[in-house]
Design a protein around this motif. Sequence first.
Motif: not given
Length: 305
Positions: A48-59, A92-102
């Motif tokens: 569903a895409g990431r909501p605006e304002g969410v920053e993401v880092w892979d680490e 990748h599979s739960h990227d939008d879920v995690c972004a939306e919860l954030c």
Amino acid sequence: MADYGLLLDEEVRAYIARGAEFYPPHAVDLDITQQRAVYDDMCAAFHAGRPEGVEVWDEPYGGVPCRRYEAGEADVTLIYYHGGGFVVGGLHSHDDVCAELCARVGVRVISVNYGLAPETIFPGCYNDAKAAFDAIALAYPQTLLTAGDSAGGNLAAAVTHHARGQIAGQILIYPGLGGDPTKGSYIEHANAPELTTKDMLFYQTIRTGGTPPPTDDPRYAPLHDTDFSSLPPTVIVTAECDPLASDGESYRNAILAAGGQAVWFNEAGLVHGCLRARGMSARGAAFFDRVAGAIDALAKGNWPY
């Protein structure tokens, strides 16, 4: 046996049909490479895409690849373990879920990319989950929550059992916790859409590399623990039409019997994996609201149940 023609509404049936366009009902009969490919295609279709304002880092944390989500300052960190039967899925599979919860709750979310079977067999996935938790706890020691769906719910609970005292709350979403396969939803919903008991046997076999699963190791099945005391406040949200639903009830009862705080919601007319249904189904959206509300409450130290 359950009558899914009556239990499922048109929106949920449309969601199931949409998923089947990418991930066939008998996907466990495919080889592992094919399973991962069709699962990834399905996840991409529902992203569903990431909501605006969410920053993401892979680490990495503890040597385990992770993805961190932030939407401003946060004193609470939610450590999320994705579902996928210990075989498929990833960051990748739960990227939008995690972004939306954030974005919705305002917590920091860190998704953990633990090793998958058959390349990584038990206890390797648990070891990854715990190593990531330990490193995250050092980096963000304020308030820690654990969460996960399906196989990830198993890992979240297993880590919580071994880190009790460090965690402020856990949110388990249709988790597989090692309940009694001879009763309850395991029988009533043995042939449910999206997950069957046959599917579960495949995942169990591949998770252990073909060896018999342990019967007394809470790292494998949290319900096999003998001590449910001192666990944090726990919210379990399951789907009615899912063979795993009874695990939520059993786990709640075990925590309550040990004097802890736990609540179980078994959401009517929904199926395993319904986090992805939130954009197609009113019931799916309400399910996601339930999860987000639980994270919000536990993040604030509230217990509104």
